[in-house]
Design an enzyme around this catalytic site. Structure first.
Site, PDB file in Angstrom:
ATOM      1  N   ASP A 197     -10.289  -5.645   0.464  1.00  0.00           N
ATOM      2  CA  ASP A 197     -11.005  -5.836  -0.974  1.00  0.00           C
ATOM      3  C   ASP A 197     -12.367  -6.356  -0.836  1.00  0.00           C
ATOM      4  O   ASP A 197     -12.963  -6.654   0.314  1.00  0.00           O
ATOM      5  CB  ASP A 197     -10.243  -7.052  -1.418  1.00  0.00           C
TER       6      ASP A 197
HETATM    7  N1  URA Z   1      -4.185  -7.390   1.496  1.00  0.00           N
HETATM    8  C1  URA Z   1      -5.103  -8.128   0.419  1.00  0.00           C
HETATM    9  O1  URA Z   1      -4.477  -8.588  -0.448  1.00  0.00           O
HETATM   10  N2  URA Z   1      -6.362  -7.800   0.598  1.00  0.00           N
HETATM   11  C2  URA Z   1      -7.080  -7.161   1.445  1.00  0.00           C
HETATM   12  O2  URA Z   1      -8.096  -6.972   1.666  1.00  0.00           O
HETATM   13  C3  URA Z   1      -6.299  -6.554   2.566  1.00  0.00           C
HETATM   14  C4  URA Z   1      -4.891  -6.970   2.558  1.00  0.00           C
END
Ligand code: URA
Length: 248
Positions: free
Chosen positions: A110
């Site tokens: 993310d």
């Molecule tokens: N899980 C998440 O919620 N975000 C990420 O960036 C990676 C795994």
């Protein structure tokens, strides 16, 4: 052909890499107008080409071997894991210098997640590493709100019901409990969208900070936030093995 000076590699280097001519001889071919890129004669020595460009010499196509490139990046927050953004936000590619190859992220992190991100132009390895059937483990450090109970930790470990189904069993460790917040380590074998954030939300402990610390056999040792390095051949081999027998 690339539109900017920094993209891609020099045309004479591409000719040399393909075994057509030495760099010097390649320059002569270019000056003599014998080289075309995407159908157009290129007789300027400064020209650069990128991976997808079609090169011909005397009308014959040049076969270009694509050199595989593997990068491990310690992604900071505030970068997208896409190769471009219509809204103009920074992407992880903005952190890397010109590598002479177009690399793509292996899976996603993310915008607000930090940590270990692999990038490569090896589509086959990317598929092996991201296919849910191969269950390559990924470890995250999550700082969450509150203090998860043993029951909540058990639920996380066994599987949490998300809109897209139950999550696979996960390994959960409490690293530290502070006033109002807890640091957990979670190892999951899937890679669903925002999976860790959603899992923790469901058990009532929203994520305050998230970092990926491991991907299969690789960790972040020696790579500071915002830094990157190439993988060695042995590391690529270990990644292939981590993806199971199909990766061997
Ligand atoms: N899980 C998440 O919620 N975000 C990420 O960036 C990676 C795994």
């Amino acid at each position: 052909m690339s539109s900017t000076q920094q993209e891609g590699i020099r045309l004479q280097k591409a000719l040399a890499d393909a075994g057509v001519a030495s760099r010097r001889a390649g320059e002569e071919l270019i000056r003599a107008g014998r080289v075309r890129v995407n159908g157009e004669v290129v007789n300027q020595l400064g020209s650069r080409v990128s991976e997808g460009d079609r090169i011909e010499v005397d009308g014959r196509p040049v076969r270009r071997e694509i050199e595989p490139v593997y990068v491990l990046l310690n992604k900071p927050r505030g970068f997208l894991t896409t190769t471009s953004d219509p809204e103009g936000r920074r992407t992880v590619l903005d952190i890397l210098p010109e590598l002479g190859a177009r690399v793509y992220p292996v899976g996603r992190l993310d915008y607000d997640t930090e940590g270990l991100l692999l990038l490569t132009n090896d589509g086959e390895l990317t598929n092996l590493l991201t296919h849910p059937r191969h269950g390559v483990p990924k470890t995250y450090l999550a700082e969450v709100e509150g203090s998860p109970s043993p029951a909540a930790l058990e639920t996380l470990a066994r599987g949490v019901k998300l809109e897209d189904g139950y999550t696979a069993p996960a390994r959960i460790r409490v690293q530290r409990r502070d006033e109002g917040r807890t640091t957990l380590s979670l190892t999951i074998t899937e890679g669903r969208n925002r999976q860790v954030r959603r899992m923790l939300e469901v058990v009532g402990h929203p994520v305050l900070f998230l970092k990926r610390t491991r991907f299969g056999p690789l960790d972040l040792r020696g790579v500071k936030l915002g830094q990157w390095r190439f993988l060695g051949a042995d590391e690529v081999e270990r990644l292939r093995r981590a993806a199971g027998p199909r990766g061997r």
